[in-house]
Design a protein around this motif. Structure first.
Motif, mmCIF file in Angstrom:
data_model
loop_
_atom_site.group_PDB
_atom_site.id
_atom_site.type_symbol
_atom_site.label_atom_id
_atom_site.label_comp_id
_atom_site.label_asym_id
_atom_site.label_seq_id
_atom_site.Cartn_x
_atom_site.Cartn_y
_atom_site.Cartn_z
ATOM 1 N N LEU A 492 0.832 -1.200 0.000
ATOM 2 C CA LEU A 492 0.000 0.000 0.000
ATOM 3 C C LEU A 492 0.868 1.251 0.000
ATOM 4 O O LEU A 492 0.588 2.224 -0.705
ATOM 5 N N ALA A 493 1.954 1.233 0.780
ATOM 6 C CA ALA A 493 2.845 2.391 0.846
ATOM 7 C C ALA A 493 3.566 2.614 -0.478
ATOM 8 O O ALA A 493 3.681 3.751 -0.955
ATOM 9 N N PHE A 494 4.065 1.533 -1.097
ATOM 10 C CA PHE A 494 4.755 1.661 -2.378
ATOM 11 C C PHE A 494 3.834 2.251 -3.433
ATOM 12 O O PHE A 494 4.193 3.195 -4.146
ATOM 13 N N VAL A 495 2.641 1.678 -3.566
ATOM 14 C CA VAL A 495 1.706 2.139 -4.598
ATOM 15 C C VAL A 495 1.270 3.566 -4.319
ATOM 16 O O VAL A 495 1.142 4.379 -5.231
ATOM 17 N N ARG A 496 1.045 3.876 -3.034
ATOM 18 C CA ARG A 496 0.648 5.247 -2.675
ATOM 19 C C ARG A 496 1.698 6.250 -3.101
ATOM 20 O O ARG A 496 1.393 7.272 -3.736
ATOM 21 N N ASN A 497 2.963 5.971 -2.799
ATOM 22 C CA ASN A 497 4.038 6.894 -3.165
ATOM 23 C C ASN A 497 4.145 7.056 -4.669
ATOM 24 O O ASN A 497 4.256 8.168 -5.194
ATOM 25 N N ASP A 498 4.094 5.932 -5.399
ATOM 26 C CA ASP A 498 4.211 6.004 -6.856
ATOM 27 C C ASP A 498 3.020 6.729 -7.470
ATOM 28 O O ASP A 498 3.173 7.492 -8.424
ATOM 29 N N ALA A 776 8.937 -9.897 3.471
ATOM 30 C CA ALA A 776 7.903 -8.947 3.025
ATOM 31 C C ALA A 776 8.473 -7.940 2.043
ATOM 32 O O ALA A 776 7.820 -7.584 1.044
ATOM 33 N N ASN A 777 9.685 -7.452 2.288
ATOM 34 C CA ASN A 777 10.302 -6.480 1.374
ATOM 35 C C ASN A 777 10.524 -7.072 -0.017
ATOM 36 O O ASN A 777 10.250 -6.426 -1.030
ATOM 37 N N ILE A 778 11.009 -8.297 -0.052
ATOM 38 C CA ILE A 778 11.284 -8.933 -1.347
ATOM 39 C C ILE A 778 10.002 -9.062 -2.160
ATOM 40 O O ILE A 778 9.923 -8.647 -3.330
ATOM 41 N N PHE A 779 8.966 -9.622 -1.550
ATOM 42 C CA PHE A 779 7.736 -9.875 -2.298
ATOM 43 C C PHE A 779 6.947 -8.600 -2.544
ATOM 44 O O PHE A 779 6.213 -8.494 -3.532
ATOM 45 N N THR A 780 7.079 -7.607 -1.663
ATOM 46 C CA THR A 780 6.415 -6.331 -1.915
ATOM 47 C C THR A 780 6.969 -5.668 -3.163
ATOM 48 O O THR A 780 6.211 -5.149 -4.004
ATOM 49 N N ASN A 781 8.282 -5.660 -3.313
ATOM 50 C CA ASN A 781 8.884 -5.029 -4.493
ATOM 51 C C ASN A 781 8.524 -5.768 -5.774
ATOM 52 O O ASN A 781 8.294 -5.144 -6.810
ATOM 53 N N VAL A 782 8.472 -7.096 -5.695
ATOM 54 C CA VAL A 782 8.068 -7.868 -6.882
ATOM 55 C C VAL A 782 6.625 -7.541 -7.259
ATOM 56 O O VAL A 782 6.305 -7.258 -8.429
ATOM 57 N N ALA A 783 5.728 -7.563 -6.262
ATOM 58 C CA ALA A 783 4.321 -7.273 -6.537
ATOM 59 C C ALA A 783 4.136 -5.830 -6.992
ATOM 60 O O ALA A 783 3.342 -5.545 -7.905
#
Length: 837
Positions: A492-498, A776-783
């Motif tokens: 959610l944080a990654f997508v929000r920032n992007d 979580a970091n690895i799979f979050t970046n992939v997703a």
């Protein structure tokens, strides 16, 4: 009824003793998180849709080049929708010996159906502006300020439109429905529809655009459904020259913004579902362990497996009912507080919430408890009666992972329901499944690694590592659960920032708000010099040649072969061909090769990717254009992705230099005109009277306002989901409190100090937090990569700082939360602890 009676009494007993509170608290919290996010996102979606529809002046608009059939309006009124009609045409407006081309719009009462007309009755500026709920009275007109400037008009003056005279009653500052026709060439003149006949301008053969505006009386998601139903009825009735527009089809930049915002809100709702399942899983494991003695005692008194199964079923349903109802109530209360605050930021009241989030909360509560907790409870059926005497006996209570398949299927169903998009849900769900497998394997491998070595000199560390080894199943469950929760929040944080970054760059504050067309080649130096003298940053001036596509690969173009209405319109419209040596910065080459300097004059063509897909064109196709009666053959050598949101001048079709030198061309440009520099435009028009200046600042303001509101929605939903995630994490850690109490008691009795016990626990949870955070970091970046590139159509950028923040947060928060749960027990002496166990 015996099973129900026992289940009810047992629930009351377990509540009194506190043994069921953790599970019920986790359920309530999970449903609260899900329903509150769902309530809030549902209202935000409705608000954004309503705000977007303001740009059209309605929820749906039927456009036609002929009088709209009365049946369309009759059907809308039969469905109890609001309707209003308008027509647009171009005509000269005269004042004495001066004249100016204007776009006349005649409207009837009720226009617009969404938004309001903003006018001024004092000056042709925003000073003294007011919102009008009426339309011009018969015999009067409202005009845009730029028409007043060109003809030196003021309030009370009279102008001639066709065969009639009209009195200027107000200056039209903002017209909501203008958003659907952004690049109107001439200034607007708004008149009463009853006066059209008297002008004598609308006759047989006149070029007039007829509009039927439709709006639903309902709010929220019911508006979308109502308009979809009406549009489905309309489609078979539409004749040639008729089309249906909504905010998505009329404004591509709004379509992109709304789609991305709603996709994000779908992701936010999925986070609530994921956290709900994680909480249920972690809370159910210790609850089952604590219930072993009770069901062993029931077996001693002769209870059959069937009776125990019924008791467990009723108990689960009672818990689901109580937890789901309380969670729905708390979820509504939580979102209502947020909606009040958001309403102030949005400057209007959000639409009333619908009942769908309540249904979603109930489905979430019952389905998660039954599928996640039920398999755990079924283990209790196999508890032997002998456990009353021997605590080490549990019977066949250990199960394999297959019992959690129903939970996985329910999670998949809820994720797809929230996402509303198969691709979006598929990416998130695939990442979650892979995360569970990898996190479980790493947790197991880590524990085996711990068993293979011993720490000689660091007793506290050794105690902490032994804690991981003593509870392998619980450790794996905690690592998997925390990894899923962290991934949900991180994603959610990654997508929000992007997404926020994408909006900020796609429509910056200095985006072009003026377009100048009809520029002649010999006027370019003078225009550049004038704009430079006023310190106006302007874009390049681009050439433009009008052409019509007549054949593809030697076959005459057949418009009827396209089933999509948009494809038909694009195929039969005139194209603006342009040429360029270098590709523009807001274009991206997606296929083929851009030409080199030596390719100047070669019949090559670069097409916009979306146009090529719509018209089924590909690299190597030979297109024939009709340019002022002359045929021009061009071969597609490249496809480009164009950032239309940049508001800069862009073209569907571009050729190398010198290809169009033999054809008449005019030029156009765009630039940002800062407030207070309107005199530069006046000088530009006086020096070059042939120029046409298109003012899109009003629409730009509406777009920026809507994007700003979307940003607020994103921030609110993200913040609330983050708080819900932390609360669920706390609930999951509370579920292990009793076991921690027993361990700390034994360690204190054997001589360990309070400090050693605390540090051992912190070491154990530090390891769990680090491992969960890394996975979580690895799979979050992939997703996040696949979501950005395949779903949100944005450029993915690895955010190292956010990943580091997640790792640091896990290192601090997970051990701290564990200490927070058990801190009271650490302050008690061993004797008190023994008496409480």
């Amino acid at each position: 009824m015996l099973a129900l009676s026992i289940a009810w009494r047992q629930c009351r007993s377990l509540w009194s003793s506190g043994e069921i509170r953790v599970l019920l608290f986790a359920l309530i919290l999970a449903v609260t998180a899900t329903t509150s996010v769902s309530f809030f996102t549902d209202r935000i979606k409705s608000s954004m849709q309503t705000q977007g529809n303001v740009l059209l002046g309605a929820d749906l608009v039927v456009n036609s080049d002929h009088a709209i059939p009365a049946a369309y309006k009759a059907e809308a009124q039969q469905r109890q929708y609001q309707t209003s009609q308008a027509l647009e045409f171009s005509s000269m407006v005269l004042k004495g010996d001066s004249s100016e081309l204007a776009e006349i719009k005649a409207v009837e009462a009720g226009f617009p159906l969404r938004g309001h007309l903003t006018i001024s009755k004092r000056a042709a500026t925003a000073k003294g502006e007011l919102t009008s709920a009426e339309i011009p009275a018969s015999g009067t007109v409202w005009i845009e300020p730029r028409l007043a400037q060109k003809l030196a008009l003021k309030i009370g003056d009279e102008v001639s439109v066709g065969e009639s005279q009209f009195k200027i009653a107000a200056f039209l500052l903002q017209e909501p429905s203008r958003g659907g026709d952004m690049f109107s060439i001439a200034p607007r003149l708004l008149m009463n529809g009853a006066d059209v006949e008297a002008t004598g301008l609308v006759q047989f053969g006149s070029r007039v655009k007829y509009q039927l505006l439709v709006a639903a009386n309902s709010e929220g998601t019911e508006v979308n459904q109502a308009m979809e139903d009406y549009a489905e009825w309309l489609k078979p009735q539409l004749a040639r020259g008729e089309r249906v527009d909504d905010i998505r089809s009329a404004r591509p930049e709004m379509r992109n913004a709304l789609n991305k915002a709603q996709q994000f809100l779908g992701i936010a709702s999925m986070v609530g579902v994921i956290l709900a399942m994680v909480a249920m899983l972690l809370a159910s494991i210790p609850y089952v362990q604590k219930s072993l003695d009770a069901y062993a005692l029931m077996r001693c008194f002769g209870a059959t497996k069937k009776l125990i199964t019924q008791i467990l079923l009723y108990q689960t349903l009672l818990l689901a009912l109580v937890g789901s109802v309380i969670g729905c109530v708390l979820g509504f209360a939580a979102q209502y507080g947020l909606a009040i605050l958001a309403g102030r930021l949005f400057l209007e009241t959000l639409p009333a919430p619908g009942w769908m989030p309540v249904l979603l909360g109930l489905v979430t509560g019952f389905s998660t408890l039954l599928t996640v907790v039920w398999p755990q409870l079924m283990r209790l059926r196999a508890v032997p009666a002998l456990r009353i005497l021997r605590q080490d006996l549990e019977g066949n209570v250990h199960t394999n992972g297959i019992v959690f398949l129903p939970a996985l299927l329910v999670l998949a169903g809820l994720v797809f329901w929230h996402a509303g998009d198969i691709k979006l849900a598929g990416i998130v769900f695939a990442a979650l499944v892979a995360l569970v497998v990898v996190a479980g394997f790493l947790a197991y491998a880590g524990m085996r690694l711990v068993q293979s070595f011993s720490v000689q000199n660091f007793g506290v560390i050794k105690l902490g590592l032994m804690g991981l080894r003593r509870r392998p199943i619980l450790t794996i469950a905690q690592v998997v659960g925390l990894s899923m929760g962290l991934m949900a929040i991180l994603l959610l944080a990654f997508v929000r920032n992007d997404l926020l970054k994408n909006w900020q760059t796609s429509l910056p504050a200095d985006a072009p708000n003026r377009f100048v067309i009809n520029i002649q080649a010999d006027q370019i130096p003078g225009i550049n010099a004038l704009l430079t003298s006023h310190a106006i940053q302007h874009a390049d001036i681009f050439p433009m040649v009008r052409a019509r596509l007549i054949s593809v690969n030697g076959k005459p173009l057949n418009v009827e072969q396209y089933k999509d209405d948009r494809a038909k319109r694009l195929a039969e419209r005139e194209f603006n061909l342009s040429w360029a040596a270098q590709m523009q910065a807001d274009n991206e080459l997606v296929a083929g090769q851009w030409w080199k300097a030596e390719d100047a004059g070669k019949p090559q063509l670069s097409l916009e990717q979306g146009l090529a897909e719509t018209l089924n064109l590909k690299l190597g196709d030979k297109l024939t254009y009709d340019v002022a009666g002359t045929q021009l053959d061009l071969t597609i050598t490249s496809l480009r992705k164009v950032e239309w949101n940049s508001m800069h001048v862009n073209f569907f079709a571009v050729t190398p230099p010198k290809v169009l030198d033999n054809y008449a061309a005019n030029y156009l440009t765009s630039f940002h005109l800062p407030a207070g520099k309107e005199e530069a435009l006046n000088q530009l028009v006086r020096k070059f009277p042939n120029l046409t200046i298109i003012n899109v600042s009003a629409v730009m303001e509406q777009l920026q306002s809507l994007l700003s509101k979307m940003s607020y929605a994103i921030e609110f939903v993200f913040g609330f989901s983050l708080l819900a995630g932390l609360a669920v994490l706390y609930a999951a850690l509370m579920a292990t409190r009793e076991e921690r109490v027993r361990e700390s008691t034994l360690m204190r009795v054997l001589g360990a100090s309070r400090k050693q016990v605390v540090l051992a626990m912190l070491v154990e949870f530090l390891c769990i937090g680090i491992l969960a955070s890394i996975v979580a970091n690895i799979f979050t970046n992939v997703a996040a990569y696949y979501l950005a590139t395949l779903v949100l159509d944005m450029e993915y950028q690895f955010n190292a700082w956010l990943s580091m923040q997640a790792l640091l947060a896990a290192i601090v928060l997970v051990p701290f939360s564990a200490w927070l749960v058990a801190r009271n027990q650490f302050n008690q002496p061993p004797r008190a602890l023994l008496q409480s166990v």
